[in-house]
Design a protein around this motif. Structure first.
Motif, PDB file in Angstrom:
ATOM      1  N   GLU A  44       0.756  -1.274  -0.132  1.00 47.22           N
ATOM      2  CA  GLU A  44      -0.109  -0.006   0.009  1.00 47.22           C
ATOM      3  C   GLU A  44       0.953   1.142  -0.060  1.00 47.22           C
ATOM      4  N   GLY A  45       1.870   1.178   0.752  1.00 49.12           N
ATOM      5  CA  GLY A  45       2.805   2.383   0.877  1.00 49.12           C
ATOM      6  C   GLY A  45       3.599   2.616  -0.669  1.00 49.12           C
ATOM      7  N   LEU A  46       3.991   1.577  -1.182  1.00 49.57           N
ATOM      8  CA  LEU A  46       4.691   1.694  -2.466  1.00 49.57           C
ATOM      9  C   LEU A  46       3.917   1.934  -3.594  1.00 49.57           C
ATOM     10  N   PHE A  47       2.729   1.254  -3.650  1.00 55.01           N
ATOM     11  CA  PHE A  47       1.793   1.477  -4.945  1.00 55.01           C
ATOM     12  C   PHE A  47       0.585   2.072  -5.020  1.00 55.01           C
ATOM     13  N   LEU A  48      -0.098   2.462  -3.806  1.00 58.03           N
ATOM     14  CA  LEU A  48      -1.356   3.460  -3.794  1.00 58.03           C
ATOM     15  C   LEU A  48      -0.888   4.606  -3.985  1.00 58.03           C
ATOM     16  N   PRO A  49       0.385   5.277  -3.706  1.00 55.54           N
ATOM     17  CA  PRO A  49       0.749   6.460  -3.849  1.00 55.54           C
ATOM     18  C   PRO A  49       1.074   6.784  -5.291  1.00 55.54           C
ATOM     19  N   THR A  50       1.284   5.784  -6.024  1.00 55.76           N
ATOM     20  CA  THR A  50       1.794   5.820  -7.496  1.00 55.76           C
ATOM     21  C   THR A  50       0.428   5.508  -8.459  1.00 55.76           C
ATOM     22  N   ALA A  51      -0.755   5.322  -7.713  1.00 55.02           N
ATOM     23  CA  ALA A  51      -1.868   4.482  -8.460  1.00 55.02           C
ATOM     24  C   ALA A  51      -2.332   5.439  -9.492  1.00 55.02           C
ATOM     25  N   LYS A  52      -2.124   7.031  -9.604  1.00 56.03           N
ATOM     26  CA  LYS A  52      -2.654   7.843 -10.332  1.00 56.03           C
ATOM     27  C   LYS A  52      -1.811   7.588 -11.563  1.00 56.03           C
ATOM     28  N   GLY A  53      -0.342   7.352 -11.535  1.00 55.11           N
ATOM     29  CA  GLY A  53       0.466   7.149 -12.661  1.00 55.11           C
ATOM     30  C   GLY A  53       0.408   5.602 -13.513  1.00 55.11           C
ATOM     31  N   ILE A  54      -0.032   4.743 -12.629  1.00 51.20           N
ATOM     32  CA  ILE A  54      -0.627   3.490 -13.079  1.00 51.20           C
ATOM     33  C   ILE A  54      -1.868   3.663 -13.938  1.00 51.20           C
ATOM     34  N   ALA A  73       1.426  -7.206   1.949  1.00 49.26           N
ATOM     35  CA  ALA A  73       0.080  -6.296   2.146  1.00 49.26           C
ATOM     36  C   ALA A  73      -0.174  -6.096   3.640  1.00 49.26           C
ATOM     37  N   ALA A  74      -0.714  -4.977   3.838  1.00 48.36           N
ATOM     38  CA  ALA A  74      -1.324  -4.632   5.200  1.00 48.36           C
ATOM     39  C   ALA A  74      -2.016  -5.784   5.892  1.00 48.36           C
ATOM     40  N   ALA A  75      -3.134  -6.126   5.051  1.00 53.55           N
ATOM     41  CA  ALA A  75      -3.858  -7.409   5.390  1.00 53.55           C
ATOM     42  C   ALA A  75      -3.137  -8.607   6.091  1.00 53.55           C
ATOM     43  N   ASP A  76      -1.933  -8.756   5.356  1.00 57.96           N
ATOM     44  CA  ASP A  76      -1.136  -9.754   5.682  1.00 57.96           C
ATOM     45  C   ASP A  76      -0.380  -9.430   7.183  1.00 57.96           C
ATOM     46  N   VAL A  77      -0.043  -8.181   7.251  1.00 59.22           N
ATOM     47  CA  VAL A  77       0.559  -8.172   8.531  1.00 59.22           C
ATOM     48  C   VAL A  77      -0.377  -7.993   9.737  1.00 59.22           C
ATOM     49  N   GLY A  78      -1.431  -7.371   9.397  1.00 58.03           N
ATOM     50  CA  GLY A  78      -2.608  -7.386  10.457  1.00 58.03           C
ATOM     51  C   GLY A  78      -2.997  -9.148  10.725  1.00 58.03           C
ATOM     52  N   ALA A 116      -1.744  -8.869 -14.256  1.00 58.45           N
ATOM     53  CA  ALA A 116      -3.049  -8.738 -13.209  1.00 58.45           C
ATOM     54  C   ALA A 116      -4.063  -7.698 -13.815  1.00 58.45           C
ATOM     55  N   LEU A 117      -3.401  -6.643 -14.353  1.00 60.11           N
ATOM     56  CA  LEU A 117      -4.535  -5.651 -14.858  1.00 60.11           C
ATOM     57  C   LEU A 117      -4.646  -5.851 -16.240  1.00 60.11           C
ATOM     58  N   GLY A 118      -4.108  -6.649 -16.993  1.00 58.13           N
ATOM     59  CA  GLY A 118      -4.372  -6.798 -18.560  1.00 58.13           C
ATOM     60  C   GLY A 118      -3.956  -5.816 -19.450  1.00 58.13           C
ATOM     61  N   ARG A 119      -2.965  -5.094 -19.056  1.00 55.84           N
ATOM     62  CA  ARG A 119      -2.210  -4.058 -19.948  1.00 55.84           C
ATOM     63  C   ARG A 119      -0.985  -3.838 -19.565  1.00 55.84           C
ATOM     64  N   SER A 177       0.593 -12.122  -3.172  1.00 57.43           N
ATOM     65  CA  SER A 177       1.582 -11.523  -4.119  1.00 57.43           C
ATOM     66  C   SER A 177       1.287 -10.262  -4.791  1.00 57.43           C
ATOM     67  N   ALA A 178       2.189  -9.684  -5.488  1.00 55.92           N
ATOM     68  CA  ALA A 178       2.207  -8.472  -6.212  1.00 55.92           C
ATOM     69  C   ALA A 178       0.823  -8.508  -7.091  1.00 55.92           C
ATOM     70  N   ALA A 179       0.541  -9.564  -7.850  1.00 59.83           N
ATOM     71  CA  ALA A 179      -0.658  -9.764  -8.799  1.00 59.83           C
ATOM     72  C   ALA A 179      -1.809  -9.592  -8.256  1.00 59.83           C
ATOM     73  N   GLU A 180      -1.987 -10.530  -6.957  1.00 59.67           N
ATOM     74  CA  GLU A 180      -3.107 -10.251  -6.138  1.00 59.67           C
ATOM     75  C   GLU A 180      -3.101  -9.022  -5.668  1.00 59.67           C
ATOM     76  N   PHE A 181      -2.243  -8.401  -5.266  1.00 58.92           N
ATOM     77  CA  PHE A 181      -2.446  -7.151  -4.793  1.00 58.92           C
ATOM     78  C   PHE A 181      -2.859  -6.263  -5.744  1.00 58.92           C
ATOM     79  N   ALA A 182      -2.340  -6.374  -6.886  1.00 60.99           N
ATOM     80  CA  ALA A 182      -2.945  -5.460  -7.971  1.00 60.99           C
ATOM     81  C   ALA A 182      -4.471  -5.991  -8.270  1.00 60.99           C
ATOM     82  N   GLN A 183      -4.812  -6.968  -8.232  1.00 62.78           N
ATOM     83  CA  GLN A 183      -6.212  -7.393  -8.664  1.00 62.78           C
ATOM     84  C   GLN A 183      -7.123  -6.867  -7.670  1.00 62.78           C
ATOM     85  N   ARG A 184      -6.855  -7.061  -6.453  1.00 69.23           N
ATOM     86  CA  ARG A 184      -7.533  -6.671  -5.223  1.00 69.23           C
ATOM     87  C   ARG A 184      -7.674  -4.978  -5.208  1.00 69.23           C
TER      88      ARG A 184
END
Length: 192
Positions: A44-54, A73-78, A116-119, A177-184
């Motif tokens: 979440e800390g690495l990729f959600l702040p970059t979500a606009k660029g993605i 993932a934060a859910a896994d730490v929880g 994961a995102l198909g592009r 995984s990264a792919a699962e995180f992107a899909q979720r």
């Protein structure tokens, strides 16, 4: 239980990492029964702040060069925290370093997100000075900028290239995984 970071060390230039280190020292000195969870970095800390660029440009823009990282993932730490809290006694005094299931460069994460995102998602290695200037332009607090700049340097130095099976041992399944995180989180990464 305390949540810290795998990269926390006494000599870091990150104010946040220094505070994590000091908090751990104080807890050790206190004699309290503590369990230490140390994730490497959060998806979440690495990729959600970059979500606009993605989302808008199909690009992950970070100043990490070819450094590898193994975010979790934060859910896994929880989930790891919940597993420890369900029966804390055998965990008292232990340090659990938590990573995701793979350590990749940002180009590798771009490939995972692409599938994961198909592009096609590309990694753009932003010069550190430009990235820091953007953080200042967005009026981020000075302590946060110092922390992020330190983390970026640690990534470039390959200090986040670590793997553990600690989450699997604590929770009984592989971390997301990264792919699962992107899909979720596809809604954050997909154009409207």
């Amino acid at each position: 239980m305390t949540l810290s970071q795998m990269s926390e060390i006494e000599t870091t230039s990150s104010p946040q990492q220094k505070q994590h280190w000091l908090a751990e020292q104080m807890l050790r000195w206190s004699g309290l029964p503590v369990v230490y969870l140390r994730p490497t970095a959060f998806f979440e800390g690495l990729f959600l702040p970059t979500a606009k660029g993605i989302r808008d440009d199909d690009a992950i823009r970070l100043p990490f060069a070819d450094g590898k990282t193994s975010p979790i993932a934060a859910a896994d730490v929880g989930a790891a925290a919940a597993a420890v809290l369900a029966n804390p006694e055998p965990h008292i005094g232990k340090v659990y370093e938590l990573t995701g299931p793979q350590s990749l460069t940002m180009a590798g994460f771009a490939q995972e997100f692409s599938g994961a995102l198909g592009r096609t998602i590309q990694y753009v290695n932003v010069p550190p000075q430009i990235w820091e200037a953007k953080l200042q332009e967005f009026q981020q607090p000075a302590y946060l900028i110092a922390h992020l700049v330190t983390m970026a340097q640690l990534h470039r130095d390959n200090r986040y290239d670590r793997m553990t099976d600690t989450f699997q041992q604590l929770f009984g399944r592989a971390p997301i995984s990264a792919a699962e995180f992107a899909q979720r989180n596809a809604a954050a990464f997909t154009p409207a």
